[in-house]
Write an enzyme that holds these catalytic residues in place. Structure first.
Site, mmCIF file in Angstrom:
data_model
loop_
_atom_site.group_PDB
_atom_site.id
_atom_site.type_symbol
_atom_site.label_atom_id
_atom_site.label_comp_id
_atom_site.label_asym_id
_atom_site.label_seq_id
_atom_site.Cartn_x
_atom_site.Cartn_y
_atom_site.Cartn_z
ATOM 1 N N HIS A 69 0.842 -1.209 0.000
ATOM 2 C CA HIS A 69 0.000 0.000 0.000
ATOM 3 C C HIS A 69 0.876 1.258 0.000
ATOM 4 O O HIS A 69 0.596 2.212 -0.721
ATOM 5 C CB HIS A 69 -0.934 -0.037 1.199
ATOM 6 C CG HIS A 69 -1.886 1.106 1.222
ATOM 7 N ND1 HIS A 69 -2.737 1.374 0.180
ATOM 8 C CD2 HIS A 69 -2.110 2.065 2.146
ATOM 9 C CE1 HIS A 69 -3.445 2.453 0.462
ATOM 10 N NE2 HIS A 69 -3.078 2.897 1.646
ATOM 11 N N ASP B 232 -8.056 7.504 -5.725
ATOM 12 C CA ASP B 232 -7.523 8.569 -4.868
ATOM 13 C C ASP B 232 -6.140 8.947 -5.382
ATOM 14 O O ASP B 232 -5.546 8.251 -6.217
ATOM 15 C CB ASP B 232 -7.491 8.155 -3.382
ATOM 16 C CG ASP B 232 -6.712 6.875 -3.157
ATOM 17 O OD1 ASP B 232 -5.665 6.695 -3.786
ATOM 18 O OD2 ASP B 232 -7.163 6.047 -2.346
ATOM 19 N N LYS C 253 -11.048 10.895 -2.472
ATOM 20 C CA LYS C 253 -11.756 9.880 -1.683
ATOM 21 C C LYS C 253 -11.723 10.224 -0.198
ATOM 22 O O LYS C 253 -10.678 10.568 0.344
ATOM 23 C CB LYS C 253 -11.119 8.503 -1.894
ATOM 24 C CG LYS C 253 -11.806 7.403 -1.085
ATOM 25 C CD LYS C 253 -11.417 6.011 -1.545
ATOM 26 C CE LYS C 253 -10.193 5.509 -0.847
ATOM 27 N NZ LYS C 253 -9.895 4.110 -1.192
ATOM 28 N N ARG D 198 -12.797 8.317 3.348
ATOM 29 C CA ARG D 198 -13.280 7.053 3.911
ATOM 30 C C ARG D 198 -13.988 7.343 5.222
ATOM 31 O O ARG D 198 -13.415 7.960 6.125
ATOM 32 C CB ARG D 198 -12.107 6.090 4.124
ATOM 33 C CG ARG D 198 -12.544 4.732 4.658
ATOM 34 C CD ARG D 198 -11.386 3.740 4.718
ATOM 35 N NE ARG D 198 -11.026 3.196 3.413
ATOM 36 C CZ ARG D 198 -11.720 2.258 2.766
ATOM 37 N NH1 ARG D 198 -12.828 1.778 3.302
ATOM 38 N NH2 ARG D 198 -11.317 1.819 1.592
HETATM 39 C C1 R5P Z 1 -6.868 2.535 0.047
HETATM 40 O O1 R5P Z 1 -6.283 3.599 0.098
HETATM 41 C C2 R5P Z 1 -6.584 1.527 -1.003
HETATM 42 O O2 R5P Z 1 -5.776 2.048 -2.008
HETATM 43 C C3 R5P Z 1 -7.867 0.978 -1.615
HETATM 44 O O3 R5P Z 1 -8.513 2.019 -2.331
HETATM 45 C C4 R5P Z 1 -8.797 0.453 -0.595
HETATM 46 O O4 R5P Z 1 -8.139 -0.276 0.379
HETATM 47 C C5 R5P Z 1 -9.869 -0.389 -1.245
HETATM 48 O O5 R5P Z 1 -10.710 -0.896 -0.255
HETATM 49 P P1 R5P Z 1 -12.209 -1.276 -0.559
HETATM 50 O O6 R5P Z 1 -12.226 -2.215 -1.709
HETATM 51 O O7 R5P Z 1 -12.663 -1.934 0.719
HETATM 52 O O8 R5P Z 1 -12.971 -0.018 -0.825
#
Ligand code: R5P
Length: 285
Positions: free
Chosen positions: A125, A163, A187, A189
């Site tokens: 990540h 993002d 984005k 969260r």
């Molecule tokens: C977060 O910053 C990652 O890059 C992904 O966008 C994220 O973990 C995706 O998670 P989900 O599929 O649960 O939305």
């Protein structure tokens, strides 16, 4: 000698073939009390110079298997034990989110470090997660390979990341594809499954769009992006990611949102794992 965790058998076989190295015969057992035993008794007399343990840590069991296989590799007398984490579990927990929380990525990195001489991990990540290991650890970039399964006839394509943090992945896919615009969503969260996306200014009307991220976990991010793009008149929307975790109902969410196709790599072995990261890992081994 390539030694596979149970969740990485397809990739380990590809890697062994790419390197021309033997693939160990690993047995995955469970005792009646639930404890695991991953072992390769046939390797004990092989006296390998180097062992590469290939194991995506997609679950707590997979973490345990990895520690066991690393320990066995030392017993076999290998001069070098390399740990390949095609997908590093817990990498997204790279900070203490509240006072009193652990830095989980650091905790697992320390445990993995104890049984190896070096680590390779594919598109973590954040690359900085490699600093948590006590041995040399290197991120391996496989994002460009995500362009391989895309149709050659994309119409005036736009490559979007959900993002800004994943913009470099979208750029890699665009560059490997050979052309197209690049942009990103904003984005926010709100919880593990609730995300709010603000569309980019890119005009997607009548154009094919490829949304690219490091991982699809619950699919909330990607399905939200696909819905927004459909509302804005995009032609076909393709979704690509390095790690297609696709937990719970993620695949259904994306299908219901109207995605044209989903493409991922074999760091997490799923039906959509069309792309192998074996060639990029082989270069580093
Ligand atoms: C977060 O910053 C990652 O890059 C992904 O966008 C994220 O973990 C995706 O998670 P989900 O599929 O649960 O939305």
């Amino acid at each position: 000698m390539i030694v596979s965790g149970s969740a990485s058998q397809v990739l380990a076989a590809e890697l062994a073939a790419a390197l021309g190295e033997p693939l160990a015969d690993v047995e995955y057992d469970r005792f009646p009390d639930g404890e695991l035993l991953a072992a390769a008794p046939g390797v004990a007399d092989a006296d390998p110079d180097r062992v590469a343990v290939v194991a995506s840590t997609v679950s707590s069991d997979a973490h345990l298997e990895l520690l066991q296989l690393q320990d066995a590799a030392r017993e076999w007398g290998a001069d070098e034990v390399v740990t390949v984490l095609p997908y590093m579990g817990y990498a997204r927990q790279d900070e203490a989110f509240e006072a009193g929380h652990p830095v989980s990525a650091r905790a697992v990195a320390r445990a993995v470090s104890a049984g190896t001489d070096r680590v390779l991990t594919v598109n973590p990540h954040e690359d900085a997660v490699c600093d948590f290991f006590d041995v040399p650890a290197e991120p391996v970039d496989a994002a460009g390979r995500l362009a391989d399964p895309l149709p050659a006839d994309l119409a005036d394509p736009v490559f979007l990341s959900p993002d800004e943090g994943a913009l470099d992945i979208a750029e890699s896919v665009r560059d490997a594809y050979g052309g197209g615009a690049v942009d990103y969503f904003e984005k926010t969260r709100h919880s593990g499954t609730a995300v709010e996306l603000t569309p980019s200014d890119a005009d997607v009307s009548g154009r094919d769009v490829v949304v690219t991220d490091d991982i699809i976990a619950t699919g909330s991010t990607m399905s939200g992006a696909v819905e927004i793009l459909a509302e804005r008149g995009a032609a076909r929307v393709f979704v690509t990611c390095v790690h297609p975790m696709l937990a719970a109902d993620a695949f259904t969410k994306l299908s219901r949102a109207g995605v044209e196709a989903i493409y991922g790599t074999d760091t997490v072995e799923r039906p959509v794992s069309e792309v192998s990261v074996a060639p990029v890992l082989a270069e580093k081994l």
